[in-house]
Every structure is written in structure tokens, then in C-alpha cells.
Design an enzyme around this catalytic site. Structure first.
Site, PDB file in Angstrom:
ATOM      1  N   CYS A 181      46.299  40.436  48.528  1.00  0.00           N
ATOM      2  CA  CYS A 181      46.407  40.105  47.110  1.00  0.00           C
ATOM      3  C   CYS A 181      46.633  41.408  46.355  1.00  0.00           C
ATOM      4  CB  CYS A 181      45.165  39.348  46.611  1.00  0.00           C
ATOM      5  SG  CYS A 181      43.630  40.286  46.718  1.00  0.00           S
ATOM      6  N   PHE A 182      46.255  41.489  45.091  1.00  0.00           N
ATOM      7  CA  PHE A 182      46.592  42.691  44.330  1.00  0.00           C
ATOM      8  C   PHE A 182      45.781  43.908  44.785  1.00  0.00           C
ATOM      9  CE2 PHE A 182      46.268  45.491  40.557  1.00  0.00           C
ATOM     10  CZ  PHE A 182      47.604  45.841  40.489  1.00  0.00           C
TER      11      PHE A 182
END
EC number: 2.9.1.3
Length: 370
Positions: free
Chosen positions: A95-96
Site C-alpha cells: 500500500c502507500f
């Protein structure tokens, strides 16, 4: 289960398949090559959770996220992640920042699909910073030489023929001039930077420490060169590529008329493709009207219109040579002659394509100190 990884170098060197669980809007702003976006949340869901986080805190946001992604929606997303994991057992998810979203996807895959699938520690942000450092370190540790020359001398052909080149125009999907737009769009700025960094990483891993670049301005279409690279290009040694005037006209005719038309036709079909090609060519000339001046623009524009009409009628592309020759003589050549003069002290070699390639091959072998 394979362990989670922070070996970003190996991920990019090997082109390991990766699942990006960020929202589509984040993915569109910048991603890595050959990565599939399979988000935990849609853009709308992410926005609602973010608003909830700001107003009510993390726990309330997490609870809202679980309510938004539940039932059939949750099952469909888990199925998509499971399909990816089974198709790419050597891959990873992220994810980020490598935090909650990727951990949730990882847990749901394990609990609901019985699949243990590793994630990238630090996520997208850590990998992005690694690639930015890769380019920065190359500008500090490697040698570079530029290939310059008048428009149409075949600089791109020289770049393509070398194993130690960095194809800035290829990564930017743009030919680097006022007429340089392709039939397909340019990548996002971050995508351009990531592609370039991965290219540098792989070439350095193969033992390359001396790179050849085409002499470009800061912008290649809408893509901006990394600042440290552009700054270096103001002082790197320059090889000047030469060709006959007629040879340059023929090359431009091939690249910007014949091949570009074929690109548009391949994308949009014969009729719509030719119309889009003609509009692109016409607009490219209009974009430099202020620099051309009104009289010169009107004259060249009329020739271009006649050439496009002949081409559309199936009478060939010969008439295009006239506006190309006029544009070279009256616009590009004077501009490039001035640039050559301003960079004269940095020119270490000049010659035709064969001579330039021979020189650059020697440089790559370390036989010539360029």
C-alpha cells in the site's frame, strides 16, 4: 509463507510482480511498471474513511472502512487478490506506506482465501524514495556524455543502438520537439521518473558506469527531467551528430509523417486515425506560430495542408518534404546553430552516425576518456 521484504533493489531488478492496494486516484498519480492496481478501497470509500479519521480518529475510521468493504464487495476484492496471488506466487503486495491497508489485505487473504502472501515493507513510499536515490546516486557516481545535433540527424537512432544509453524520449513517450507528441499519451511525471530510475538500476547492475543521453531541454513534452540530471547535462561532454540536409528531411518525413500517421491509424482506425494525425500535425505547427512569425507560419501551414490533402487522397507523401525543408532552414537550423555555438567548448567529437557510434562504443569500453 515467504517473508515480507524490504529488498527494493531486487524487486525492480527482477521485475517481480506486485499488487498495488492503494486507491485508483493514488495509482494514477504515480506507479511502477507492470504493477496491477487492486485496491482495498475505491476513491470514494477512501475519501469517506479519511474524513472520518480527521473527525473521529483512527478506530472510527477503521470501523467505517470495514462497513464500507463488506459482504459481496469484500468477497469480490478478496477473489481478485487471490487470483493475482495464485497467478504470481513469487509476487508481493503493498500500500502507500506498508501499513494498515496492506496488512488488512494480507490478513483477509490469509483468513478468507487461505493464502499467505507477503507485503513490501515501507510500501510505495519507500520504493519510490529508493528509485529517487537511484537516479541521484547515478548522477554523482557515473560518467555521462550527451548526443546533440541538428533536428533530424538521427540522435534517437544512436541512442537505440547503444547498450549504455538512457532513452529519455522513450521513457517519456515523446520525441522531444514541438512535433514530438505520439499517438498514445505520455506517462505521469512520477511514472516517467520511476521508469528512468529502473533503467539506470538495471544497467548499473550489469556493470555500466558510463551513460549516453540525448541532449534534451528540461522538458520532454510534459515530462520534466530529474533536477540533478538536468543540472548535470549543462556540463556533460557533448558528441555532435551530423548528417546531410536531404538525409535529415527524409528522416523527419519518416518519423513525423509516415510513422506517426501509422501510429494514429493503429490506435483509432484508418479514417479517424488519419484525421487525428492531420490535426496533430497542424496543431504542432500552430504551437510555434509566435516563434515562426505570421508570414512564415501562413506559408508553411498552406504547404502542410496541401501535403495532407495529397496524402489523404492516396497520392503519397512527397509534398510533405517542402514544409519540412522550410521549417529546417528557416527555424530549426538557426536555433540549433546558436545552441551548438554556445556549447562548443563541451563538444569532444563530431561526425556522422557511423563515426559517432564508433566513438561512443570506444567510450563505453573505457578506451576514450570522454
Amino acid at each position: 509463507m515467504r517473508a515480507d521484504t524490504a529488498d527494493y533493489r531486487q524487486l525492480f531488478l527482477e521485475g517481480v510482480p506486485m499488487m498495488d492496494t492503494r486507491a485508483p486516484v493514488e495509482f494514477a498519480c504515480g506507479a511502477f511498471p507492470n504493477v496491477l492496481n487492486l485496491p482495498l478501497m475505491t476513491d470514494g470509500e477512501r475519501q469517506k474513511v479519511g474524513t472520518c479519521y480527521k473527525q473521529h480518529g483512527q478506530q472510527a475510521a477503521i470501523e467505517l472502512g470495514h462497513r464500507l468493504v463488506s459482504g459481496r464487495i469484500k468477497a469480490e476484492r478478496i477473489q481478485a487478490w487471490a487470483d493475482f496471488a495464485r497467478a504470481h506466487p513469487e509476487g508481493y503486495l503493498y500500500c502507500f506506506r506498508g501499513g494498515l491497508r496492506s496488512q488488512i489485505v494480507q490478513q483477509w487473504l490469509r483468513d478468507e482465501a487461505g493464502i499467505d502472501y507477503p507485503r513490501v515493507i515501507g510500501g510505495y513510499k519507500a520504493m519510490r524514495n529508493f528509485l529517487l536515490d537511484t537516479t541521484r546516486q547515478a548522477t554523482e557516481q557515473c560518467a555521462f556524455v550527451l548526443v546533440g545535433g541538428l533536428t533530424g540527424t538521427g540522435k534517437t537512432e544512436v541512442i537505440a543502438a547503444l547498450g549504455n544509453s538512457l532513452d529519455l524520449e522513450g521513457h517519456a513517450n515523446h520525441r522531444g520537439s514541438s512535433f514530438g507528441k505520439r499517438a498514445t499519451p505520455q506517462p505521469a511525471q512520477i511514472d516517467f521518473e520511476n521508469r528512468l530510475a529502473i533503467d539506470i538500476l538495471r544497467k548499473r547492475a550489469a556493470g555500466i558506469g558510463r551513460f549516453v543521453l540525448e541532449d534534451e531541454s528540461r522538458l520532454v513534452g510534459s515530462c520534466s527531467l530529474p533536477l540533478e540530471l538536468h543540472q548535470g547535462m549543462q556540463r556533460y561532454p557533448l558528441v555532435w551528430l551530423e548528417d546531410s540536409f536531404d538525409g535529415r528531411v527524409e528522416r523527419i518525413l519518416r518519423d513525423y509523417v509516415i510513422d506517426l500517421c501509422a501510429e494514429f491509424v493503429a490506435v483509432e482506425g484508418p479514417e479517424a486515425g488519419f484525421a487525428a494525425f492531420a490535426a496533430r500535425l497542424t496543431q504542432s505547427l500552430a504551437n510555434i506560430v509566435k516563434r515562426l512569425g505570421g508570414e512564415r507560419y501562413q506559408r508553411l501551414s498552406a504547404i502542410m495542408a496541401e501535403a495532407l490533402a495529397e496524402q489523404q487522397a492516396g497520392r503519397g507523401v512527397a509534398r510533405h518534404r517542402d514544409w519540412i525543408a522550410g521549417l529546417l532552414r528557416e527555424y530549426y537550423d538557426p536555433m540549433y546553430a546558436y545552441q551548438r555555438e554556445s556549447k562548443a567548448e563541451r563538444i569532444v567529437f563530431a561526425g556522422d552516425q557511423r563515426a559517432v557510434l564508433a566513438y561512443l562504443h570506444e567510450c563505453a569500453a573505457g578506451a576514450v576518456d570522454g
